[in-house]
Design a protein around this motif. Sequence first.
Motif, short mmCIF file in Angstrom:
data_model
loop_
_atom_site.label_atom_id
_atom_site.label_comp_id
_atom_site.label_asym_id
_atom_site.label_seq_id
_atom_site.Cartn_x
_atom_site.Cartn_y
_atom_site.Cartn_z
N ALA A 45 0.82 -1.22 0.00
CA ALA A 45 0.00 0.00 0.00
C ALA A 45 0.85 1.26 0.00
O ALA A 45 0.42 2.31 -0.48
CB ALA A 45 -0.93 0.00 1.21
N GLU A 46 2.06 1.18 0.53
CA GLU A 46 2.97 2.33 0.57
C GLU A 46 3.75 2.48 -0.73
O GLU A 46 4.35 3.53 -0.98
CB GLU A 46 3.96 2.19 1.73
N THR A 47 3.75 1.45 -1.56
CA THR A 47 4.53 1.47 -2.79
C THR A 47 3.93 2.46 -3.79
O THR A 47 2.71 2.52 -3.96
CB THR A 47 4.57 0.06 -3.42
N ALA A 48 4.79 3.23 -4.45
CA ALA A 48 4.34 4.25 -5.40
C ALA A 48 3.55 3.61 -6.54
O ALA A 48 3.86 2.51 -7.00
CB ALA A 48 5.55 5.00 -5.96
N GLU A 49 2.51 4.33 -7.00
CA GLU A 49 1.69 3.81 -8.09
C GLU A 49 2.49 3.62 -9.37
O GLU A 49 2.19 2.74 -10.17
CB GLU A 49 0.52 4.76 -8.35
N ASP A 50 3.50 4.48 -9.58
CA ASP A 50 4.32 4.40 -10.80
C ASP A 50 5.56 3.55 -10.62
O ASP A 50 6.51 3.64 -11.41
CB ASP A 50 4.72 5.81 -11.24
N ALA A 51 5.58 2.72 -9.59
CA ALA A 51 6.73 1.84 -9.37
C ALA A 51 6.83 0.84 -10.52
O ALA A 51 5.84 0.56 -11.20
CB ALA A 51 6.57 1.10 -8.04
N PRO A 52 8.01 0.30 -10.76
CA PRO A 52 8.15 -0.71 -11.82
C PRO A 52 7.19 -1.87 -11.61
O PRO A 52 6.82 -2.20 -10.48
CB PRO A 52 9.62 -1.15 -11.68
N ALA A 53 6.79 -2.48 -12.71
CA ALA A 53 5.85 -3.60 -12.64
C ALA A 53 6.39 -4.75 -11.80
O ALA A 53 5.63 -5.55 -11.26
CB ALA A 53 5.51 -4.07 -14.05
N SER A 54 7.71 -4.82 -11.68
CA SER A 54 8.33 -5.91 -10.92
C SER A 54 8.38 -5.64 -9.41
O SER A 54 8.80 -6.52 -8.64
CB SER A 54 9.76 -6.13 -11.42
N ALA A 55 7.96 -4.44 -8.99
CA ALA A 55 8.06 -4.07 -7.58
C ALA A 55 7.39 -5.07 -6.63
O ALA A 55 7.97 -5.41 -5.60
CB ALA A 55 7.51 -2.67 -7.36
N PRO A 56 6.18 -5.55 -6.91
CA PRO A 56 5.55 -6.51 -5.99
C PRO A 56 6.32 -7.81 -5.83
O PRO A 56 6.15 -8.52 -4.84
CB PRO A 56 4.17 -6.75 -6.62
N ASP A 57 7.16 -8.12 -6.83
CA ASP A 57 7.92 -9.38 -6.77
C ASP A 57 9.28 -9.21 -6.11
O ASP A 57 9.97 -10.20 -5.85
CB ASP A 57 8.11 -9.93 -8.18
N GLU A 58 9.67 -7.96 -5.85
CA GLU A 58 10.95 -7.75 -5.18
C GLU A 58 10.86 -8.27 -3.75
O GLU A 58 9.80 -8.23 -3.12
CB GLU A 58 11.32 -6.27 -5.19
N THR A 59 11.97 -8.75 -3.22
CA THR A 59 11.94 -9.41 -1.92
C THR A 59 12.72 -8.65 -0.85
O THR A 59 13.61 -7.86 -1.15
CB THR A 59 12.52 -10.83 -2.02
N PHE A 60 12.33 -8.92 0.37
CA PHE A 60 13.06 -8.45 1.54
C PHE A 60 13.74 -9.67 2.16
O PHE A 60 13.13 -10.72 2.33
CB PHE A 60 12.12 -7.82 2.57
N HIS A 61 15.01 -9.49 2.50
CA HIS A 61 15.73 -10.57 3.18
C HIS A 61 15.66 -10.32 4.68
O HIS A 61 15.91 -9.21 5.14
CB HIS A 61 17.19 -10.62 2.73
N TYR A 62 15.29 -11.33 5.43
CA TYR A 62 15.15 -11.17 6.87
C TYR A 62 15.92 -12.25 7.61
O TYR A 62 16.18 -13.33 7.09
CB TYR A 62 13.67 -11.24 7.28
N THR A 63 16.28 -11.94 8.84
CA THR A 63 16.83 -12.94 9.77
C THR A 63 16.15 -12.76 11.11
O THR A 63 15.83 -11.62 11.50
CB THR A 63 18.35 -12.80 9.96
N LEU A 64 15.89 -13.84 11.79
CA LEU A 64 15.38 -13.82 13.16
C LEU A 64 16.23 -14.77 13.99
O LEU A 64 16.43 -15.93 13.60
CB LEU A 64 13.91 -14.24 13.23
N THR A 65 16.71 -14.28 15.11
CA THR A 65 17.53 -15.09 15.99
C THR A 65 17.00 -14.95 17.42
O THR A 65 16.95 -13.85 17.96
CB THR A 65 19.00 -14.63 15.96
N GLY A 66 16.58 -16.06 18.00
CA GLY A 66 16.05 -16.03 19.35
C GLY A 66 17.07 -16.53 20.36
O GLY A 66 17.93 -17.35 20.04
N PHE A 67 16.97 -16.03 21.58
CA PHE A 67 17.83 -16.53 22.65
C PHE A 67 17.20 -16.24 24.00
O PHE A 67 16.27 -15.41 24.12
CB PHE A 67 19.24 -15.94 22.57
#
Length: 205
Positions: A45-67
């Motif tokens: 919803a925050e992504t610009a309307e004129d963003a590239p068509a590939s924008a929804p397919d772009e990924t975020f890399h995440y890590t979660l480490t519990g202790f």
Amino acid sequence: MSQPTQPAASAVAFDLRETDLFAFCRKGGSVAGDVATRDLPRILAETAEDAPASAPDETFHYTLTGFMREEAVEAGAVVSQRLFVDVTVQGRVWLDCQRCLQVYPEPIDTSMRFEVMASEEAADSAPMDDDDIDVIVGSKKFSPLELVEDEVLLALPSAPKHMVCPAVHESLVTGADGEVEPEAPPEEEKRPSPFAALAGLKTKH
């Protein structure tokens, strides 16, 4: 909706949409994976309307480490077990630059440590004396996906702008009402020189 990449946690059962966060932290779980923008509706919803068509397919890399951290007061007596999870997210979000009105990719690179509390009451009463640690309420059906999305949202700038714009839109330089671009600091009013005032008086005589 596509399924985010489900990484294999180190000897700990893990699901990005629903996992036992308490067990994850107690067992020292550690995961890394990627999630597409299309699987993060608030980011989409925050992504610009004129963003590239590939924008929804772009990924975020995440890590979660519990202790888990055990704390003792005296004679080695354990008085509490504190649970924590470290979260990092890297990626980008296509936003509208407020200076030139063109879309641009805003880089996201965030990391945060959370102390996992058992209830809202415990979270509300937790001391907030460490700026490097935030507090979240855990559960046996916790959504790490929403936590990742929260971190991306918090990393978004309140006033999106290029580091250097290719050009400033003319409507932002001088608007229809003649006002200068809001970002430009107003010029200080020059105080009249007392010597100029004296010169003016002399010319009247």
